[in-house]
Design an enzyme around this catalytic site. Structure first.
Site, PDB file in Angstrom:
ATOM      1  N   ASP A   9       0.793  -1.240   0.000  1.00 18.92           N
ATOM      2  CA  ASP A   9       0.000   0.000   0.000  1.00 18.92           C
ATOM      3  C   ASP A   9       0.828   1.295   0.000  1.00 18.92           C
ATOM      4  O   ASP A   9       0.484   2.249   0.713  1.00 18.92           O
ATOM      5  CB  ASP A   9      -0.954   0.014   1.203  1.00 18.92           C
ATOM      6  CG  ASP A   9      -1.983  -1.098   1.151  1.00 18.92           C
ATOM      7  OD1 ASP A   9      -1.961  -1.900   0.197  1.00 18.92           O
ATOM      8  OD2 ASP A   9      -2.809  -1.178   2.079  1.00 18.92           O
ATOM      9  N   HIS A  53     -10.587   0.397  -3.576  1.00 19.99           N
ATOM     10  CA  HIS A  53     -11.962   0.408  -3.084  1.00 19.99           C
ATOM     11  C   HIS A  53     -12.949   0.872  -4.155  1.00 19.99           C
ATOM     12  O   HIS A  53     -12.758   1.926  -4.775  1.00 19.99           O
ATOM     13  CB  HIS A  53     -12.069   1.338  -1.875  1.00 19.99           C
ATOM     14  CG  HIS A  53     -11.232   0.906  -0.704  1.00 19.99           C
ATOM     15  ND1 HIS A  53     -11.301  -0.369  -0.176  1.00 19.99           N
ATOM     16  CD2 HIS A  53     -10.314   1.572   0.044  1.00 19.99           C
ATOM     17  CE1 HIS A  53     -10.458  -0.467   0.850  1.00 19.99           C
ATOM     18  NE2 HIS A  53      -9.846   0.695   0.997  1.00 19.99           N
ATOM     19  N   HIS A  73     -10.764   6.784   0.723  1.00 24.32           N
ATOM     20  CA  HIS A  73      -9.384   6.769   0.258  1.00 24.32           C
ATOM     21  C   HIS A  73      -9.216   5.672  -0.789  1.00 24.32           C
ATOM     22  O   HIS A  73     -10.001   4.734  -0.850  1.00 24.32           O
ATOM     23  CB  HIS A  73      -8.416   6.516   1.426  1.00 24.32           C
ATOM     24  CG  HIS A  73      -8.672   5.213   2.125  1.00 24.32           C
ATOM     25  ND1 HIS A  73      -9.631   5.077   3.121  1.00 24.32           N
ATOM     26  CD2 HIS A  73      -8.128   3.984   1.967  1.00 24.32           C
ATOM     27  CE1 HIS A  73      -9.658   3.831   3.543  1.00 24.32           C
ATOM     28  NE2 HIS A  73      -8.752   3.141   2.851  1.00 24.32           N
ATOM     29  N   LYS A  98      -6.959  -5.065  -3.240  1.00 24.64           N
ATOM     30  CA  LYS A  98      -7.802  -5.565  -2.154  1.00 24.64           C
ATOM     31  C   LYS A  98      -8.835  -4.524  -1.741  1.00 24.64           C
ATOM     32  O   LYS A  98      -8.641  -3.332  -1.940  1.00 24.64           O
ATOM     33  CB  LYS A  98      -6.942  -5.945  -0.947  1.00 24.64           C
ATOM     34  CG  LYS A  98      -6.078  -4.811  -0.414  1.00 24.64           C
ATOM     35  CD  LYS A  98      -5.104  -5.315   0.646  1.00 24.64           C
ATOM     36  CE  LYS A  98      -4.118  -4.240   1.086  1.00 24.64           C
ATOM     37  NZ  LYS A  98      -4.723  -3.140   1.826  1.00 24.64           N
ATOM     38  N   CYS A 160      -2.091  -2.431   7.731  1.00 23.34           N
ATOM     39  CA  CYS A 160      -1.996  -3.353   6.595  1.00 23.34           C
ATOM     40  C   CYS A 160      -0.687  -4.143   6.562  1.00 23.34           C
ATOM     41  O   CYS A 160      -0.668  -5.292   6.135  1.00 23.34           O
ATOM     42  CB  CYS A 160      -2.221  -2.598   5.294  1.00 23.34           C
ATOM     43  SG  CYS A 160      -3.914  -1.959   5.168  1.00 23.34           S
TER      44      CYS A 160
END
Length: 208
Positions: A9, A53, A73, A98, A160
């Protein structure tokens, strides 16, 4: 031993100027790039995970608690979801996305991004997000390459990165977190995060 590096990330929204910035995000992106340039030959695979997302439900909130809910986000195909420009992607072999329709912290919840998808930041406002169809989970991808050991770096140490490392241990990989190549949401929680990781069987080291 066959080892993989998972970069978690390192995205614009998690770096200074982003929607959910960590203080050291951009610095860590640059440090990871330097590390990979120097040591990429130690790894049989280098992959990156991305929050991605579309409609993650209660993961997004106008009144977030910053534990289970967060400001919006890393919307799929947005500039915020793009990897930070300080992260050199030359040695990254695959990307795992993800959290499309539910909260997801661990890279092991990610699915292999198909090569034909729209590049992050290039989707026109209001355009529908592509359905990528059936995709390969990270664990299956690693297993196909007979990976036994994993190093984890990226953002955020206390969310994460931690979730990814713990899932790696649960999946049977020898797992290390390279702590100085991670950025926490909260520096105050870092000692507790390290304790949690070590209690779960993760080796936590400094490499710089």
């Amino acid at each position: 031993m066959s080892k993989a590096l998972i970069i978690v990330d390192v995205q614009n929204d998690f770096c200074p100027g982003g929607a959910l910035a960590t203080e050291r995000g951009a610095e860590v992106a640059a440090l990871i790039s330097e590390f990979v340039e120097n040591y990429h030959d130690r790894y049989q695979a280098i992959v990156a995970a991305q929050d991605w997302h579309i409609d993650p439900g209660t993961h997004f909130s106008d009144n977030p608690d910053y534990q289970d809910s967060w400001p919006p986000h890393c919307r799929a195909e947005s500039k915020g979801a793009e990897l930070h420009p300080e992260l050199d992607t030359d040695y990254i072999e695959a990307y795992f996305r993800k959290g499309a329709y539910a909260p997801a912290y661990s890279a092991f919840e990610g699915l292999l991004a198909p090569e034909y998808t729209v590049m992050p930041g290039e989707r026109e406002a209001g355009a529908p997000v592509e359905d990528a169809g059936e995709q390969t989970p990270l664990d299956a991808w690693l297993s196909e390459r007979e990976i036994t050991d994993i190093d984890v770096v990226g953002i955020a140490t206390d969310f994460c990165v931690k979730a990814t490392a713990m899932d790696a241990v649960d999946a049977g990989y020898e797992t290390r977190v390279l702590l100085d190549l991670t950025a926490p949401v909260s520096e105050d929680s870092l000692d507790d995060t390290v304790d949690e990781l070590e209690d779960a069987g993760v080796t936590v080291i400094q490499v710089l």
